[in-house]
Design an enzyme around this catalytic site. Structure first.
Site, PDB file in Angstrom:
ATOM      1  N   LYS A   1       0.827  -1.209   0.000  1.00  0.00           N
ATOM      2  CA  LYS A   1       0.000   0.000   0.000  1.00  0.00           C
ATOM      3  C   LYS A   1       0.863   1.261   0.000  1.00  0.00           C
ATOM      4  CE  LYS A   1      -4.278  -1.745   2.050  1.00  0.00           C
ATOM      5  NZ  LYS A   1      -5.324  -1.514   3.071  1.00  0.00           N
ATOM      6  N   PHE A   2       2.016   1.188   0.655  1.00  0.00           N
ATOM      7  CA  PHE A   2       2.914   2.343   0.653  1.00  0.00           C
ATOM      8  C   PHE A   2       3.426   2.621  -0.757  1.00  0.00           C
ATOM      9  CE2 PHE A   2       7.428   3.632   0.704  1.00  0.00           C
ATOM     10  CZ  PHE A   2       7.268   4.926   1.150  1.00  0.00           C
ATOM     11  N   ASN A   3       3.815   1.585  -1.484  1.00  0.00           N
ATOM     12  CA  ASN A   3       4.290   1.779  -2.858  1.00  0.00           C
ATOM     13  C   ASN A   3       3.206   2.374  -3.749  1.00  0.00           C
ATOM     14  OD1 ASN A   3       6.968   0.998  -2.695  1.00  0.00           O
ATOM     15  ND2 ASN A   3       6.525  -1.166  -3.016  1.00  0.00           N
ATOM     16  N   ALA A   4       1.951   2.025  -3.473  1.00  0.00           N
ATOM     17  CA  ALA A   4       0.846   2.574  -4.270  1.00  0.00           C
ATOM     18  C   ALA A   4       0.717   4.081  -4.074  1.00  0.00           C
ATOM     19  CB  ALA A   4      -0.459   1.876  -3.901  1.00  0.00           C
TER      20      ALA A   4
ATOM     21  N   ASP B   1      11.292   9.775   2.400  1.00  0.00           N
ATOM     22  CA  ASP B   1      10.299  10.134   1.371  1.00  0.00           C
ATOM     23  C   ASP B   1       9.458  11.321   1.835  1.00  0.00           C
ATOM     24  OD1 ASP B   1      10.477   7.844  -0.677  1.00  0.00           O
ATOM     25  OD2 ASP B   1      10.283   6.771   1.214  1.00  0.00           O
TER      26      ASP B   1
ATOM     27  N   LEU C   1       7.572  13.240   0.234  1.00  0.00           N
ATOM     28  CA  LEU C   1       6.261  13.235  -0.420  1.00  0.00           C
ATOM     29  C   LEU C   1       5.243  12.451   0.395  1.00  0.00           C
ATOM     30  CD1 LEU C   1       4.606  13.995  -2.956  1.00  0.00           C
ATOM     31  CD2 LEU C   1       5.368  11.836  -3.979  1.00  0.00           C
ATOM     32  N   GLN C   2       5.682  11.398   1.050  1.00  0.00           N
ATOM     33  CA  GLN C   2       4.766  10.548   1.812  1.00  0.00           C
ATOM     34  C   GLN C   2       4.674  10.913   3.291  1.00  0.00           C
ATOM     35  OE1 GLN C   2       6.715   8.989  -0.632  1.00  0.00           O
ATOM     36  NE2 GLN C   2       4.928   8.663  -1.917  1.00  0.00           N
TER      37      GLN C   2
ATOM     38  N   HIS D   1      18.459   2.938   7.778  1.00  0.00           N
ATOM     39  CA  HIS D   1      17.480   2.375   8.719  1.00  0.00           C
ATOM     40  C   HIS D   1      18.166   1.704   9.906  1.00  0.00           C
ATOM     41  CE1 HIS D   1      14.068   3.514   6.377  1.00  0.00           C
ATOM     42  NE2 HIS D   1      14.469   2.822   5.325  1.00  0.00           N
TER      43      HIS D   1
ATOM     44  N   TYR E   1       2.936   6.193  -4.345  1.00  0.00           N
ATOM     45  CA  TYR E   1       3.761   6.903  -5.320  1.00  0.00           C
ATOM     46  C   TYR E   1       2.957   7.325  -6.546  1.00  0.00           C
ATOM     47  CZ  TYR E   1       8.371   6.187  -3.196  1.00  0.00           C
ATOM     48  OH  TYR E   1       9.472   6.251  -2.378  1.00  0.00           O
TER      49      TYR E   1
END
EC number: 3.5.4.6
Length: 824
Positions: free
Chosen positions: A435-438, A711, A713-714, A655, A440
């Site tokens: 869902k995180f990749n979506a 990121d 943007l997120q 990380h 983008y």
């Protein structure tokens, strides 16, 4: 020159005793199906034998010797089986026996302190019985012997400039809290692990902590064998040089004519067993001699991995490292209690320098999401007003203008908002990387992602270049903020590098505040399923052969040659939590034989990236070009052996959350001062809630950590996402001004900016050890803090090296069993 076992020749002898693979019998049949092709074989570029312990001391044998492969395979099989253990065998459970012992010890100490006036003789006997540890007297005796023999070199070099601050000194005998046999076993294992990392860093021309190297040199029989190259000396930076480097006289992409490029070496290139080899003739045949360029021996690498895997689950070593980490945390708390006001006073004495105007680098940020959501929204609306009739996309063979693209979605510029853009991570993305990749995809449409945040599309990445240049402009306006943006190379075709370089050069995407890293997503299984790749070696060829070609003959790839001068290194990215169905060992198929649709394991990707990068670095260093480093995503999720591979091969990581569960690895990362770029806001949305993030714990213990955004943007809302990251961390964890400046200094040290630029930002002596390498006028970090970090690291390194040097203990018999955590 490399020697390869050909048909009919015996395979190179494996340096450890051969055992049957546990995975062959323990792993599920479906995990091994179709992967029984030709196994890995030894491949070596340096002449002569290359044993694992080539430059180790004479005696680094421990109770684990001879069992490393068996122990490592057992741990690998546990990770494959996805055991439901409450705690992994390399971590401490919540109800740790060590914690119980510490509690009992504290209770007894309190009881003894109450009786001190009444029964002094009883007190003395009780303390002797309870605190008796062989390591105390043995280490003290060793020190006295060393002084008697006149071996004072190490101690003399450790004398640092006296700094006016209060130190915590443990008087009397050394207190390690473990028996001397365990101390010696742990010290030998830790030293052996550090030697392993030093070997791979030297092999690939990556950096290794100079303080750690200096202590290891006291133990090595001979210096580490390394290649030396003539380098043009850098122009020295004076102590009074301005904090801002001089501006470039012309744009770095100004002259892209092939005639201005360095000459052609006329060398041939061919990939053999997953590694590019360089030959003396352009079209090499079977008898063409190779150019001798070193790269890691495969059997030796697998053996080293087994050694480290066995080390991290050894009970006594875990106890030793856990105690040392707890000690480091407590010592820092005492340092802050005693010296916080002095550190603050030292900062206030420096004119025109505070947290806002010191250099800080966002060491982990992806170019496709480096802007915030409001910035992207404004850019899309501006494009819709100015370029509505521009052809931007091809759908089923039909060209579409920007107007037609949005009409097909039934949207106008007025309809767009941050909410409809829907690119911000929310509570639904926690532990859902898919869902995180979506996220983008703006408005959930992949076509908008292709148009606005891709370098390879119908408009040659025009919009993406413009928005990146706007982000660069914001960084230049702030003066003190910098970033290392990640751009993607997928390995699906040979021309990806040239397309990316043309995008950067043609659109003049460059800024003195920005460096590039190239990320390689671990998506071979996706490409293989779609039929885009025949085997894994084809992916490696697409990634590395263009780089070798641009190094051997720059005029054949002029844009790529210019672009590579601004690339720091390689990153490996993907969802680490995805299960791995294969273990990288000597039975694994070679890259040309990896034709199945299963994805290779993390260590497989990392090894072949490292091996090719090492060869490339030596070739580029011979030509006077700058070299690359390996800085993968690691330890965000998934199995612990990702961190083992990165400890051996990577200069820095991003990380590193799983280090909190592995005390042995965390202690090794501390001693080696491996950079860790941490992104608490990103982790908070994906894998670990903010208050559980180990960054403040890592910082207090002295690990080389920095803050990064990952990121914006997120995860971020403001125009300055890096400052937003610092702000939230400071408020939540109550970081001091000194802590913030230390994080910023760490970010510059672990970044890939040039030595000359760092000399302006940190001071011309920044490469020196300890306070001598700190210039508070530029970093705003007090010498007190830097001196404390340096002295503490030296004390930890001295503890383990002195224990290894001690001759008081006889060789541990190999029959002695090792203490392991209970299995499933």
């Amino acid at each position: 020159m490399a020697s390869y076992p050909g048909p009919g020749k015996s395979k190179a002898k494996y340096p450890f005793k051969k055992r049957a693979s546990l995975q062959a019998s323990a792993a599920a049949p479906e995990a091994r199906s179709g992967l029984g092709a030709s196994p890995l074989q030894s491949a070596r570029s340096l002449p002569g034998t290359a044993p694992c312990l080539k430059h180790f001391p004479l005696d680094l044998r421990t109770s684990m010797d001879g069992k490393c492969k068996e122990i490592a395979e057992e741990l690998f099989s546990r990770s494959l089986a996805e055991s439901e253990l409450r705690s992994a065998p390399y971590e401490f459970p919540e109800e740790s026996p060590i914690e119980q012992l510490e509690e009992r010890r504290q209770r007894l100490e309190r009881q003894i302190s109450q009786d001190v006036k009444l029964e002094p003789d009883i007190l003395l006997r009780a303390k002797q019985d309870f605190l008796k540890t062989d390591s105390d007297s043995d280490l003290q005796l060793y020190k006295e012997q060393g002084e008697g023999q006149g071996d004072r070199g190490l101690w003399e070099r450790d004398v640092v400039l006296e700094r006016e601050f209060q130190r915590v000194i443990i008087s009397g005998e050394e207190k390690c809290g473990v028996p001397f046999t365990d101390l010696l076993d742990a010290a030998k294992s830790v030293v052996r692990a550090l030697f392993i990392r030093e070997k791979y860093m030297a092999l690939s021309l990556q950096s290794f902590c100079p303080t750690t190297r200096r202590y290891l040199q006291q133990l090595a029989e001979k210096p580490l064998e390394t290649r030396t190259y003539e380098q043009s000396p850098d122009t020295p930076v004076s102590a009074d040089a301005p904090v801002h480097p001089p501006a470039l006289e012309q744009h770095p992409y100004e002259h892209c004519e092939p005639s201005t490029m360095p000459g052609d070496l006329g060398l041939g290139l061919r990939m053999v067993r997953g590694v590019v080899h360089v030959y003396t003739r352009r079209d090499p045949d079977e008898h063409c001699p190779e150019v001798e360029l070193p790269y890691p021996d495969l059997q030796e690498f697998v053996a080293d991995v087994n050694v480290l895997m066995a080390l991290i689950i050894n009970g006594p070593i875990k106890s030793f490292c856990y105690r040392r980490l707890q000690y480091l945390s407590s010592k820092f708390q005492m340092h802050v209690l005693l010296n916080e006001m002095k550190e603050l006073a030292a900062q206030k004495k420096v004119p025109h320098r505070d947290f806002y105007n010191i250099r800080k680098v966002d060491t982990h940020i992806h170019a496709s999401s480096c802007m915030n959501q409001k910035h992207l929204l404004r850019f899309i609306k501006r494009a819709m007003k100015r370029h509505l009739e521009e052809i931007v996309h091809v759908e089923q063979g039909r060209e579409q203008t920007l107007r037609e693209v949005f009409e097909s979605m039934n949207l106008t510029a007025y309809d767009l908002s941050v909410d409809t853009l829907d690119v911000h991570a929310d509570r639904n993305t926690f532990h859902r990387f898919d869902k995180f990749n979506a996220k983008y995809n703006p408005i959930g449409e992949s076509v908008l992602r292709e148009i606005f945040i891709k370098t390879d599309n119908k408009i040659s990445g025009k919009y993406f270049a413009h928005i990146i240049k706007e982000v660069m402009s914001d960084l230049e306006e702030s003066k003190y903020q910098n970033a290392e943006l990640r751009l993607s190379i997928y390995g699906r075709s040979r021309d990806e590098w040239d397309k990316l370089a043309r995008w950067a050069v043609n659109h003049r995407v460059h800024s003195p505040n920005v460096r590039w890293l190239v990320q390689v997503p671990r998506l071979f299984d996706v490409y293989r399923t779609k039929g885009q790749l025949a085997n894994f070696q084809e992916m490696l060829e697409n990634i590395f052969l263009p780089l070798f070609e641009a190094t051997v003959h720059p005029a054949s790839h002029p844009e790529l040659h210019l672009f590579l001068e601004h690339v720091d290194g390689f990153d490996s990215v993907d969802d680490e939590s995805k299960p791995e169905n294969h273990v990288f060992n000597l039975e694994s198929p070679l890259p040309e034989a990896w034709v199945e649709e299963d994805n290779p394991p993390y260590a497989y990707y990392l090894y072949y990236t490292f091996a090719n990068m090492a060869m490339l670095n030596h070739l580029r260093r011979q030509r006077g070009f700058h070299t690359f480093v390996l800085r993968p995503h690691c330890g965000e999720a998934g199995p612990i052996h990702h961190l083992v591979s990165a400890f051996m091969l990577a200069e820095n990581i991003s990380h590193g959350l799983l280090l909190r569960k592995a005390p042995v690895l965390q202690y090794l990362y501390y001693l080696a001062q491996i950079g860790i770029a941490m992104s608490p806001l990103s982790n908070n949305s994906l894998f670990l809630s903010y208050h559980r993030n180990p960054l403040p714990e890592y910082l207090s213990r002295g690990l080389m950590v920095s803050l990064s955004t990952d990121d914006p943007l997120q995860f971020h809302f403001t125009k300055e996402p890096l400052m937003e990251e610092y702000s939230i961390a400071t408020q939540v964890w109550k970081l001091s001004s000194c802590d913030m400046c230390e994080l910023a200094r760490n970010s510059v040290l672990m970044s890939g900016f040039s030595h000359k630029v760092k000399s302006h930002w940190l001071g011309p002596n920044y490469t020196k050890e300890g306070p001598e390498g700190n210039d508070i006028r530029r970093t705003n970090v007090p010498d007190i803090r830097v001196g404390y970090r340096y002295e503490t690291l030296c004390q930890e390194l001295a503890l383990i090296t002195q224990a290894v040097q001690s001759e008081m203990l006889e060789t541990i018999p190999e029959e002695v069993g090792i203490v392991m955590s209970p299995g499933p």
